[in-house]
Design an enzyme around this catalytic site. Sequence first.
Site, mmCIF file in Angstrom:
data_model
loop_
_atom_site.group_PDB
_atom_site.id
_atom_site.type_symbol
_atom_site.label_atom_id
_atom_site.label_comp_id
_atom_site.label_asym_id
_atom_site.label_seq_id
_atom_site.Cartn_x
_atom_site.Cartn_y
_atom_site.Cartn_z
ATOM 1 N N GLU A 42 0.868 -1.139 0.049
ATOM 2 C CA GLU A 42 0.037 0.133 0.023
ATOM 3 C C GLU A 42 0.803 1.307 -0.168
ATOM 4 O OE1 GLU A 42 -3.599 1.699 2.555
ATOM 5 O OE2 GLU A 42 -2.575 0.092 3.372
ATOM 6 N N LYS A 47 -9.034 2.744 -2.799
ATOM 7 C CA LYS A 47 -9.528 2.285 -1.599
ATOM 8 C C LYS A 47 -10.842 2.852 -1.188
ATOM 9 C CE LYS A 47 -7.553 1.299 2.940
ATOM 10 N NZ LYS A 47 -6.431 1.410 3.783
ATOM 11 N N TYR A 100 -9.243 4.027 13.075
ATOM 12 C CA TYR A 100 -9.365 3.701 14.517
ATOM 13 C C TYR A 100 -7.738 3.432 14.873
ATOM 14 C CZ TYR A 100 -8.885 -0.628 11.968
ATOM 15 O OH TYR A 100 -8.695 -1.776 11.001
ATOM 16 N N CYS A 114 -5.691 -3.103 1.366
ATOM 17 C CA CYS A 114 -5.785 -3.296 2.979
ATOM 18 C C CYS A 114 -6.830 -3.437 3.741
ATOM 19 C CB CYS A 114 -4.838 -2.246 3.685
ATOM 20 S SG CYS A 114 -4.012 -2.519 5.341
ATOM 21 N N LYS A 155 -0.961 -10.399 16.598
ATOM 22 C CA LYS A 155 -1.845 -9.768 15.392
ATOM 23 C C LYS A 155 -1.850 -10.798 14.306
ATOM 24 C CE LYS A 155 -2.959 -6.024 12.360
ATOM 25 N NZ LYS A 155 -2.428 -4.455 12.108
ATOM 26 N N SER A 213 22.329 1.630 33.859
ATOM 27 C CA SER A 213 22.411 1.662 35.392
ATOM 28 C C SER A 213 22.594 0.374 35.991
ATOM 29 C CB SER A 213 20.813 2.136 35.775
ATOM 30 O OG SER A 213 20.139 1.120 35.583
ATOM 31 N N GLY A 214 22.746 -0.657 35.333
ATOM 32 C CA GLY A 214 22.805 -2.005 35.899
ATOM 33 C C GLY A 214 21.632 -2.627 36.275
ATOM 34 N N GLY A 215 20.492 -1.876 35.812
ATOM 35 C CA GLY A 215 19.148 -2.588 35.908
ATOM 36 C C GLY A 215 18.696 -3.082 34.743
ATOM 37 N N SER A 256 17.738 -0.987 31.180
ATOM 38 C CA SER A 256 18.844 -0.495 30.532
ATOM 39 C C SER A 256 19.656 -1.495 29.979
ATOM 40 C CB SER A 256 19.841 0.644 31.175
ATOM 41 O OG SER A 256 20.500 -0.258 32.355
ATOM 42 N N GLU A 307 6.095 2.125 33.799
ATOM 43 C CA GLU A 307 6.658 3.441 34.369
ATOM 44 C C GLU A 307 5.722 4.533 33.772
ATOM 45 O OE1 GLU A 307 11.198 1.948 35.493
ATOM 46 O OE2 GLU A 307 10.750 3.124 33.551
#
Length: 571
Positions: free
Chosen positions: A43, A111, A117, A147, A180, A320-322, A325, A430
Amino acid sequence: MIIRTAMAQINTTVGDLEGNKKIILSSIDSARSAGAGILLFPELTITGYPPEDLLLHTGFLRDNIRVLKEVEAYTTGSDTMVVVGFVDFSLEIYNAAAIIQNGEIKGVYRKMNLPNYSVFDERRYFTPGSRPLIIMSGSLKIGVNICEDIWVPAGPTNDQAIAGANLILNLSASPFTSTKNLTRMSLLQTRAMEYSCCMLYCNHVGGQDELVFDGRSTAIMPDGHRIVARSFEEDFLVIDIDTDQSTRYNLLEGKRKGYCKKAEVEEINVIIPQRKHQEFLPEETYRVSSEEDDLIDSLVLGLRDYTKKNGFKKVVLGLSGGMDSSLVAALAVKALGKENVIGVMMPSRITSDESKKDAVELAKNLGIETFEIPIESVFDSINGLMRPVFSDRTHDVTEENFQARIRGIILMGLSNKFGWLVLATGNKSEMATGYATLYGDMAGGLAILKDLYKTQIYRIAKRINEQTGTEIIPRNVFLKAPTAELREGQKDQDSLPPYEILDGILRLYIEESFSLDEIVSKGFDRETVEYVLRLLQRSEYKRKQGAPGIKVSKRAFGKDWRMPITNKYRD
């Protein structure tokens, strides 16, 4: 009747009309070499998808027509019928497909069903077409649609089938979301068997801002047999189709009896070369990949294309060691190569030795370049600067956020100086609850984990280690409690419910649009649900200012999520 068909599953770039043209012409060359009678593109091939407000500029529309004319001229001397997507316009503009053969546009399909949506805004720009199209070539009847047209039960595909189509060509730009593909494949199989038609579904592939297109272009036969192109990469699929299968299957099953009244269709005539034998008919190639593998592939493709299409070569992120990341760094290496990823460790006195060790080990495992830039002296300086203004007020989240904002300044400084793209490392949990610092850890050009909940991130990180066969992401990163490390002893769960509970509530509210009472009815504590929804609703201003992220879920923050900041409604 045996027709050699080709599908060009290509990675175009929105607005790069000349670059897209080169890809189109190269695909036409490949189709000629393969002896294909039909070549199908995705498309809006010429403009890229979605062009959004570029469509409001008449210069862009005219240039798109100019490129179409150049593609038309390039087909001179060739019997291959090329079906390519473009923007048609006169007094209105249309999402259209041009049918081109031997230097001539034989017809144009507009089309008819315009999605409006989720991430789609097609009714903002396009006018719907009014008639289905049938291409006549002897006894062969070919329906062309675009589509959404194939998703609508009583849409053009239905009318084309009633008009006698034994082959349907669908140009598509269907973005990836998790799982999907199962729905899409089921729908295509249903349509082919329901209408007793061979179908070619050519999908776009590549990253475009928040969207990722996974390809998986499909040829599907009336008996449900599927031949599927590669996922998350370009592909050129050549298939010899026996269109008489449609007739035989229709007569055997009586598929088209009892349908609604025949619709008025537009007909055009072409001559498509036939073949004597089927030489290219691969075995069924559809394979179901794991959710984690698809998510990894989509994030890698989205990051790679966002970086390269926007002119960046290298990316930089805070280490950061987390877990967040660590996963971003691992995905960046898969997408761009270790030589193009830079990690920056920015410890303060709050940063634990454990975090420093984990960050160093991750960087070593990945083989990426790193810098260590301590922030303690800058932090002390800002505290001293603000002390006369803050007076005797106690330290709180204000001072905690200074640390995150200092780190944001450092990363953006590196970006400005060296031209590196800053990767933000925040996740959907977060972003939903506001557990992130505006102009701090939210700073960046792309947030690739923005549409992944924390619980998903652990699963994906585990899968990355399984794929590599080593603990690329250190074992200790999985074991320790998540923390922002902005104060002594801080843990995420001091401020948030356990992630298993938090993510369950958020998923029901964001992606399923459940009410508070409906979420509670699923077994969640009412007080906890109320608390989570308060956090979600009061953090809208942060999300509006955050970096774009790659959409992988049913409903992502960004184009999918358009909540007002000023909003007094509470569930």
